[in-house]
Scaffold this motif. Structure first.
Motif, PDB file in Angstrom:
ATOM      1  N   ARG A   1      45.816  41.686  34.105  1.00 28.83           N
ATOM      2  CA  ARG A   1      45.786  40.568  35.039  1.00 28.83           C
ATOM      3  C   ARG A   1      44.454  40.553  35.789  1.00 28.83           C
ATOM      4  O   ARG A   1      44.065  41.557  36.402  1.00 28.83           O
ATOM      5  CB  ARG A   1      46.933  40.668  36.048  1.00 28.83           C
ATOM      6  CG  ARG A   1      48.314  40.563  35.407  1.00 28.83           C
ATOM      7  CD  ARG A   1      48.577  39.166  34.842  1.00 28.83           C
ATOM      8  NE  ARG A   1      49.864  39.090  34.178  1.00 28.83           N
ATOM      9  CZ  ARG A   1      50.044  39.200  32.857  1.00 28.83           C
ATOM     10  NH1 ARG A   1      48.985  39.377  32.075  1.00 28.83           N
ATOM     11  NH2 ARG A   1      51.243  39.130  32.333  1.00 28.83           N
ATOM     12  N   ILE A   2      43.753  39.447  35.708  1.00 26.72           N
ATOM     13  CA  ILE A   2      42.534  39.247  36.496  1.00 26.72           C
ATOM     14  C   ILE A   2      42.949  38.518  37.762  1.00 26.72           C
ATOM     15  O   ILE A   2      43.454  37.399  37.701  1.00 26.72           O
ATOM     16  CB  ILE A   2      41.489  38.457  35.698  1.00 26.72           C
ATOM     17  CG1 ILE A   2      41.064  39.261  34.466  1.00 26.72           C
ATOM     18  CG2 ILE A   2      40.274  38.140  36.571  1.00 26.72           C
ATOM     19  CD1 ILE A   2      40.105  38.537  33.554  1.00 26.72           C
ATOM     20  N   ASP A   3      42.763  39.167  38.905  1.00 23.88           N
ATOM     21  CA  ASP A   3      43.326  38.662  40.151  1.00 23.88           C
ATOM     22  C   ASP A   3      42.429  37.648  40.840  1.00 23.88           C
ATOM     23  O   ASP A   3      42.835  36.539  41.147  1.00 23.88           O
ATOM     24  CB  ASP A   3      43.598  39.834  41.102  1.00 23.88           C
ATOM     25  CG  ASP A   3      44.558  40.845  40.484  1.00 23.88           C
ATOM     26  OD1 ASP A   3      45.564  40.397  39.905  1.00 23.88           O
ATOM     27  OD2 ASP A   3      44.303  42.057  40.576  1.00 23.88           O
ATOM     28  N   SER A   4      41.203  38.056  41.143  1.00 21.40           N
ATOM     29  CA  SER A   4      40.306  37.199  41.912  1.00 21.40           C
ATOM     30  C   SER A   4      38.893  37.719  41.740  1.00 21.40           C
ATOM     31  O   SER A   4      38.650  38.619  40.921  1.00 21.40           O
ATOM     32  CB  SER A   4      40.698  37.201  43.399  1.00 21.40           C
ATOM     33  OG  SER A   4      40.630  38.520  43.918  1.00 21.40           O
TER      34      SER A   4
ATOM     35  N   LEU B   1      34.976  41.280  39.487  1.00 18.86           N
ATOM     36  CA  LEU B   1      36.221  40.725  38.955  1.00 18.86           C
ATOM     37  C   LEU B   1      37.335  41.742  39.186  1.00 18.86           C
ATOM     38  O   LEU B   1      37.392  42.772  38.520  1.00 18.86           O
ATOM     39  CB  LEU B   1      36.088  40.427  37.453  1.00 18.86           C
ATOM     40  CG  LEU B   1      35.190  39.291  37.018  1.00 18.86           C
ATOM     41  CD1 LEU B   1      35.120  39.251  35.494  1.00 18.86           C
ATOM     42  CD2 LEU B   1      35.685  37.960  37.560  1.00 18.86           C
ATOM     43  N   GLU B   2      38.204  41.467  40.145  1.00 16.16           N
ATOM     44  CA  GLU B   2      39.310  42.386  40.415  1.00 16.16           C
ATOM     45  C   GLU B   2      40.380  42.228  39.334  1.00 16.16           C
ATOM     46  O   GLU B   2      40.794  41.121  39.013  1.00 16.16           O
ATOM     47  CB  GLU B   2      39.924  42.100  41.783  1.00 16.16           C
ATOM     48  CG  GLU B   2      39.131  42.659  42.944  1.00 16.16           C
ATOM     49  CD  GLU B   2      39.885  42.572  44.250  1.00 16.16           C
ATOM     50  OE1 GLU B   2      39.443  43.192  45.223  1.00 16.16           O
ATOM     51  OE2 GLU B   2      40.917  41.871  44.300  1.00 16.16           O
ATOM     52  N   PHE B   3      40.839  43.372  38.808  1.00 23.33           N
ATOM     53  CA  PHE B   3      41.886  43.316  37.780  1.00 23.33           C
ATOM     54  C   PHE B   3      42.870  44.466  37.999  1.00 23.33           C
ATOM     55  O   PHE B   3      42.598  45.444  38.700  1.00 23.33           O
ATOM     56  CB  PHE B   3      41.277  43.397  36.377  1.00 23.33           C
ATOM     57  CG  PHE B   3      40.685  44.738  36.027  1.00 23.33           C
ATOM     58  CD1 PHE B   3      41.440  45.716  35.386  1.00 23.33           C
ATOM     59  CD2 PHE B   3      39.363  45.024  36.327  1.00 23.33           C
ATOM     60  CE1 PHE B   3      40.892  46.944  35.068  1.00 23.33           C
ATOM     61  CE2 PHE B   3      38.804  46.249  36.011  1.00 23.33           C
ATOM     62  CZ  PHE B   3      39.574  47.220  35.374  1.00 23.33           C
ATOM     63  N   HIS B   4      44.046  44.336  37.377  1.00 25.57           N
ATOM     64  CA  HIS B   4      45.030  45.417  37.379  1.00 25.57           C
ATOM     65  C   HIS B   4      45.886  45.278  36.124  1.00 25.57           C
ATOM     66  O   HIS B   4      45.749  44.310  35.357  1.00 25.57           O
ATOM     67  CB  HIS B   4      45.899  45.380  38.639  1.00 25.57           C
ATOM     68  CG  HIS B   4      46.942  44.301  38.636  1.00 25.57           C
ATOM     69  ND1 HIS B   4      46.670  42.989  38.965  1.00 25.57           N
ATOM     70  CD2 HIS B   4      48.265  44.334  38.330  1.00 25.57           C
ATOM     71  CE1 HIS B   4      47.768  42.268  38.867  1.00 25.57           C
ATOM     72  NE2 HIS B   4      48.754  43.054  38.484  1.00 25.57           N
TER      73      HIS B   4
ATOM     74  N   ASP C   1      26.072  37.998  37.637  1.00 20.30           N
ATOM     75  CA  ASP C   1      26.512  39.302  37.141  1.00 20.30           C
ATOM     76  C   ASP C   1      27.966  39.523  37.516  1.00 20.30           C
ATOM     77  O   ASP C   1      28.311  39.574  38.709  1.00 20.30           O
ATOM     78  CB  ASP C   1      25.640  40.426  37.704  1.00 20.30           C
ATOM     79  CG  ASP C   1      24.267  40.475  37.058  1.00 20.30           C
ATOM     80  OD1 ASP C   1      24.153  40.020  35.910  1.00 20.30           O
ATOM     81  OD2 ASP C   1      23.322  40.956  37.698  1.00 20.30           O
ATOM     82  N   LEU C   2      28.807  39.687  36.500  1.00 17.45           N
ATOM     83  CA  LEU C   2      30.231  39.914  36.704  1.00 17.45           C
ATOM     84  C   LEU C   2      30.536  41.388  36.440  1.00 17.45           C
ATOM     85  O   LEU C   2      30.280  41.888  35.342  1.00 17.45           O
ATOM     86  CB  LEU C   2      31.052  39.034  35.760  1.00 17.45           C
ATOM     87  CG  LEU C   2      30.744  37.536  35.798  1.00 17.45           C
ATOM     88  CD1 LEU C   2      31.531  36.804  34.726  1.00 17.45           C
ATOM     89  CD2 LEU C   2      31.052  36.963  37.169  1.00 17.45           C
ATOM     90  N   VAL C   3      31.077  42.072  37.433  1.00 17.65           N
ATOM     91  CA  VAL C   3      31.385  43.494  37.304  1.00 17.65           C
ATOM     92  C   VAL C   3      32.901  43.676  37.354  1.00 17.65           C
ATOM     93  O   VAL C   3      33.515  43.442  38.405  1.00 17.65           O
ATOM     94  CB  VAL C   3      30.727  44.312  38.433  1.00 17.65           C
ATOM     95  CG1 VAL C   3      31.063  45.795  38.283  1.00 17.65           C
ATOM     96  CG2 VAL C   3      29.221  44.110  38.432  1.00 17.65           C
ATOM     97  N   PRO C   4      33.538  44.075  36.221  1.00 18.53           N
ATOM     98  CA  PRO C   4      34.973  44.352  36.265  1.00 18.53           C
ATOM     99  C   PRO C   4      35.264  45.483  37.249  1.00 18.53           C
ATOM    100  O   PRO C   4      34.602  46.525  37.224  1.00 18.53           O
ATOM    101  CB  PRO C   4      35.288  44.773  34.821  1.00 18.53           C
ATOM    102  CG  PRO C   4      34.185  44.183  34.003  1.00 18.53           C
ATOM    103  CD  PRO C   4      32.975  44.225  34.872  1.00 18.53           C
TER     104      PRO C   4
END
Length: 374
Positions: free
Chosen positions: A103-106, A129-132, A247-250
Motif C-alpha cells: 500500500r502506497i499511503d501518501s 513515498l510512504e508505504f506499508h 526525486d521519489l524516495v520509497p
C-alpha cells in the motif's frame, strides 16, 4: 493496462500549470515541521554587511545572486504538485493491482525545496513515498510459506529474504524490482494519457514525464513547455522550456514520535550498496541495507529558523556557501579538471549540519552573542 489517470486529470493538471504561470505570491504557513507539508521559498537575510563586500559577493563568478525568480519558483512548485497528484493516483493503482498487500499511503515533501534552502534554480524537488504492507506488522511467528501465500508477487520478486532463521525485507529488490517498475508503468501510462488528450483536444500539453534510475531515489523528469510569465512588476516576459527533477524516495514508515509540540515520523529508506562497496562490511548483506531517517526534527528547526532574524542570517550564509560549492564544481567540470577536494568531500548535508550547530550555539546556548550580518 492503464488503470489510474483519466483525460480529465490531464486537462486539470494542464490548467493548473497554466494558472501557475501567473501565480506571484506564496502563503506562509503558520505551523511548522511535519504539521506542514508545503514547499518553502528561501528567505534571504543579509543583515548588516560592508557594502563593498556585498557588491563583490553579488558580482562574484562563484556566488553572485543566490535568489531565483519568484514566478519561476511558483510555476515549478505548482507543476510539481499537480504532476505528483497524477503520479500518486497512478502509483496507488499500480500497487493495488499488481502487488498484493503493498500500500502506497501518501507522499512527504522533503529536501532543500521543502526546507527553504534551495539555491540558483527552482528545478529540483524531493518527495518520500510512504508505504506499508497490509497486516505484516501484526504477524507473529512468520514463515516463508505464509509470506509466499499472503504476498505472492512480492515473494516472486525476492523481496523477502530468510537468513539464519530470520526474515528480512530486501531494500535492493524492493527498490529495483517493485518501485522502479511501478514508477516506470505510471510514467508510461501518464504519457499515454497525455498523448490521448492531445489527439482528442487537438492541443499540446504543457508537460511530459520520463523516468531515470538514481538509487536510493527514483528520478522522474518533468518537461515543461515554455509560455508567458509575468515579473514582479506585472511585465510580460516569455519563458523557455525547462526540466524539473522530481526525486521519489520509497520510505517505510517505522513509527511516529508524538509529543505535545512535535510529531516526527521515523522512516526507513532503501540504501543498499553495490558489490564493490563497503569492503570493510563484507559480513553484512548489502542487499538488505536500510537507512533510518528522522528528518522531521530538521524540518522543525528550519521552519522555526525562518521566524528569527539571527537564524535567517545563518541560513543565508549556508545558502551562499552552497552556491559557491555548486558553481565551483560546475566550473571545474566545464574546464575539464577536478574540483577542489573540499567541495566534493563536504556534501550539502554536512554544510547544513554546520548551520545547525551555529543555530544551537549562537541562538540557543549562547544567545548573548550577536550575529549582525552574513
Amino acid at each position: 493496462m492503464f488503470t489510474g489517470v483519466t483525460r480529465e486529470d490531464i486537462r486539470r493538471v494542464n490548467d493548473e500549470i497554466g494558472q501557475a504561470i501567473q501565480f506571484q505570491s506564496q502563503q506562509e504557513a503558520s505551523h511548522v515541521g511535519n504539521y506542514q507539508n508545503q514547499w518553502q521559498k528561501p528567505i534571504t537575510e543579509y543583515g548588516q554587511n560592508d557594502s563593498r563586500w556585498h557588491e563583490q559577493l553579488n558580482t562574484s563568478l562563484f556566488v553572485g545572486k543566490i535568489d531565483f525568480d519568484s514566478s519561476d519558483w511558483a510555476k515549478s512548485r505548482k507543476a510539481v504538485d499537480a504532476v505528483m497528484e497524477l503520479l500518486i493516483k497512478e502509483l496507488k493503482s499500480q500497487a493495488n493491482a499488481n502487488y498484493e498487500g503493498l500500500r502506497i499511503d501518501s507522499y512527504v515533501r522533503q529536501g532543500s525545496s521543502r526546507e527553504g534552502l534551495k539555491v540558483l534554480k527552482a528545478d529540483e524537488f524531493d518527495e518520500m513515498l510512504e508505504f506499508h504492507f497490509d497486516g505484516l506488522e501484526k504477524i507473529q511467528g512468520v514463515d516463508m510459506a505464509y509470506l509466499r501465500g499472503r504476498y505472492p508477487t512480492l515473494y516472486a520478486k525476492s523481496v523477502f529474504i530468510e537468513s539464519d532463521g530470520k526474515f528480512y525485507l530486501s531494500s535492493k529488490y524492493l527498490h529495483t524490482k517493485v518501485f522502479q517498475s511501478i514508477v516506470d508503468t505510471a510514467t508510461i501510462n501518464i504519457n499515454k494519457a497525455i498523448d490521448h488528450h492531445n489527439r482528442i483536444e487537438s492541443q499540446m500539453s504543457k508537460f511530459g514525464l520520463r523516468r531515470l534510475m538514481n538509487p536510493p531515489s527514483v528520478n522522474v523528469k518533468i518537461n515543461l513547455k515554455g509560455g508567458v510569465t509575468y515579473d514582479e512588476w506585472g511585465g510580460v516576459k516569455t519563458s523557455e522550456d525547462k526540466e524539473i527533477d522530481l526525486d521519489l524516495v520509497p520510505a517505510f514508515l517505522l513509527r511516529r514520535t508524538n509529543g505535545a509540540l512535535l510529531q516526527c515520523p521515523i522512516h526507513a529508506i532503501c540504501k543498499w550498496a553495490e558489490e564493490d562497496s563497503f569492503k570493510a562490511l563484507e559480513f553484512v548483506d548489502q542487499n538488505l541495507k536500510w537507512d533510518v531517517k528522522s528528518v522531521g526534527y530538521e524540518r522543525h528547526i528550519l521552519d522555526v529558523a525562518r521566524t528569527d532574524k539571527k537564524m535567517r542570517i545563518i541560513l543565508t550564509a549556508l545558502r551562499i556557501v552552497k552556491t559557491c560549492f555548486v558553481k565551483t564544481k560546475d566550473d571545474a567540470r566545464d574546464s575539464g579538471r577536478s574540483p577542489h577536494q573540499i567541495v566534493t568531500v563536504l556534501k550539502s548535508y554536512y554544510l547544513k549540519q554546520a548551520a545547525f550547530y551555529l543555530i544551537m550555539y549562537l541562538c540557543h546556548k549562547y544567545p548573548q552573542f550577536e550575529v549582525n550580518g552574513v
